[in-house]
Design a protein around this motif. Structure first.
Motif, PDB file in Angstrom:
ATOM      1  N   VAL A  45       0.861  -1.178   0.000  1.00  0.00           N
ATOM      2  CA  VAL A  45       0.000   0.000   0.000  1.00  0.00           C
ATOM      3  C   VAL A  45       0.901   1.231   0.000  1.00  0.00           C
ATOM      4  CG1 VAL A  45      -1.722   1.300   1.302  1.00  0.00           C
ATOM      5  CG2 VAL A  45      -1.872  -1.204   1.185  1.00  0.00           C
ATOM      6  N   GLU A  46       0.724   2.084  -0.992  1.00  0.00           N
ATOM      7  CA  GLU A  46       1.624   3.224  -1.150  1.00  0.00           C
ATOM      8  C   GLU A  46       1.176   4.459  -0.382  1.00  0.00           C
ATOM      9  OE1 GLU A  46       1.712   3.752  -5.352  1.00  0.00           O
ATOM     10  OE2 GLU A  46       3.159   2.148  -5.692  1.00  0.00           O
ATOM     11  N   GLU A  47      -0.115   4.540  -0.077  1.00  0.00           N
ATOM     12  CA  GLU A  47      -0.649   5.760   0.536  1.00  0.00           C
ATOM     13  C   GLU A  47      -1.026   5.526   1.991  1.00  0.00           C
ATOM     14  OE1 GLU A  47      -4.215   9.072  -0.116  1.00  0.00           O
ATOM     15  OE2 GLU A  47      -4.020   7.377  -1.472  1.00  0.00           O
ATOM     16  N   ASN A  48      -0.416   6.294   2.875  1.00  0.00           N
ATOM     17  CA  ASN A  48      -0.744   6.265   4.297  1.00  0.00           C
ATOM     18  C   ASN A  48      -0.723   7.682   4.848  1.00  0.00           C
ATOM     19  OD1 ASN A  48      -1.090   3.521   5.702  1.00  0.00           O
ATOM     20  ND2 ASN A  48       0.648   3.124   4.346  1.00  0.00           N
ATOM     21  N   ASN A  49      -1.474   7.879   5.906  1.00  0.00           N
ATOM     22  CA  ASN A  49      -1.464   9.175   6.571  1.00  0.00           C
ATOM     23  C   ASN A  49      -0.241   9.271   7.478  1.00  0.00           C
ATOM     24  OD1 ASN A  49      -3.954   9.977   5.444  1.00  0.00           O
ATOM     25  ND2 ASN A  49      -5.063   8.814   7.000  1.00  0.00           N
ATOM     26  N   THR A  50       0.344  10.450   7.540  1.00  0.00           N
ATOM     27  CA  THR A  50       1.495  10.685   8.412  1.00  0.00           C
ATOM     28  C   THR A  50       1.018  11.029   9.813  1.00  0.00           C
ATOM     29  OG1 THR A  50       2.781  11.507   6.538  1.00  0.00           O
ATOM     30  CG2 THR A  50       3.575  12.074   8.739  1.00  0.00           C
TER      31      THR A  50
END
Length: 230
Positions: A45-50
């Motif tokens: 998964v390339e998109e995560n919240n910081t």
């Protein structure tokens, strides 16, 4: 139609095709580059919240990475270790110097007693074989301690978050750090890195069926020392 007209028409078609075909190739290459790498049936998964970090904690790794040639996105500060100074372990996503394929990496930074910071480890996270072990010994001398950011994170994937909420109701509650990978089966398997309310770092795997029902597959303590780069 005259022979001259046919020749001109043919030349026009050739020019048009020459411009169109490279366009299709370019679009195909662009779409391909956006696909997540697949490992053992698991897709990263390339998109995560910081995570919301203190300014000092965010600046520490950004300063250490500056000029290193790495292209790593900071996701969270996951653990600390008191030595003659402090070791800080961060979860990042991207490409370290010399790498071309993006992935998850634990970056460990040593800060000495004068505040000087040095990267002592950049360790890849193989989502198909995450190193696990016994729970951390709380308060033990020289032990790693899970860093509590104080603010619950949310997965960027809403389906993953909804199914995670459905299984996150046990004696140990999990605070998401990052959704690492998914696996399409008859439904979807999810794998995430989480901080437990028992102050351990977990890799949590769960399943969501085609009707939206979710069930916990496993929750194992991550062996943080295996990723310290030392």
């Amino acid at each position: 139609m005259s022979k001259t007209s046919l020749i001109i028409a043919g030349l026009i078609c050739t020019v048009v095709i020459a411009f169109i075909i490279p366009g299709f190739k370019s679009n195909a290459a662009s779409n391909e580059s956006k696909q997540s790498p697949t490992l053992g049936g698991w897709s990263l998964v390339e998109e995560n919240n910081t995570a919301m970090l203190e300014e000092d904690d965010a600046n520490r790794i950004q300063t250490a990475l500056k000029g290193s040639g790495s292209n790593l996105e900071l996701l969270d500060l996951v653990a600390t270790q008191v030595v003659a100074g402090v070791n800080y372990m961060y979860l990042t996503y991207g490409t370290p110097a010399g790498k071309t394929v993006p992935g998850y990496y634990f970056v460990t930074i040593y800060e000495d007693l004068k505040g000087n910071c040095t990267i002592i480890g950049t360790t890849p996270v193989d989502v198909t074989d995450i190193q696990t072990g016994t729970p951390l010994g709380q308060g033990a001398t020289g032990a790693w301690a899970v860093y509590e950011s104080g603010k619950a994170c949310m997965f960027a994937d809403q389906n993953a978050q909804a199914s995670f909420d459905a299984i996150n109701n046990r004696s140990v509650m999990y605070n998401p750090v990052a959704l690492l990978a998914t696996q399409l089966v008859s439904g979807t398997n999810y794998k995430a890195l989480c901080k437990g309310n028992d102050m351990n770092l977990y890799v949590v795997t769960w399943y969501r069926d085609l009707k939206g029902n979710s069930s916990l597959t496993s929750a194992k303590c991550v062996n943080i020392g295996a990723y310290s780069g030392r």
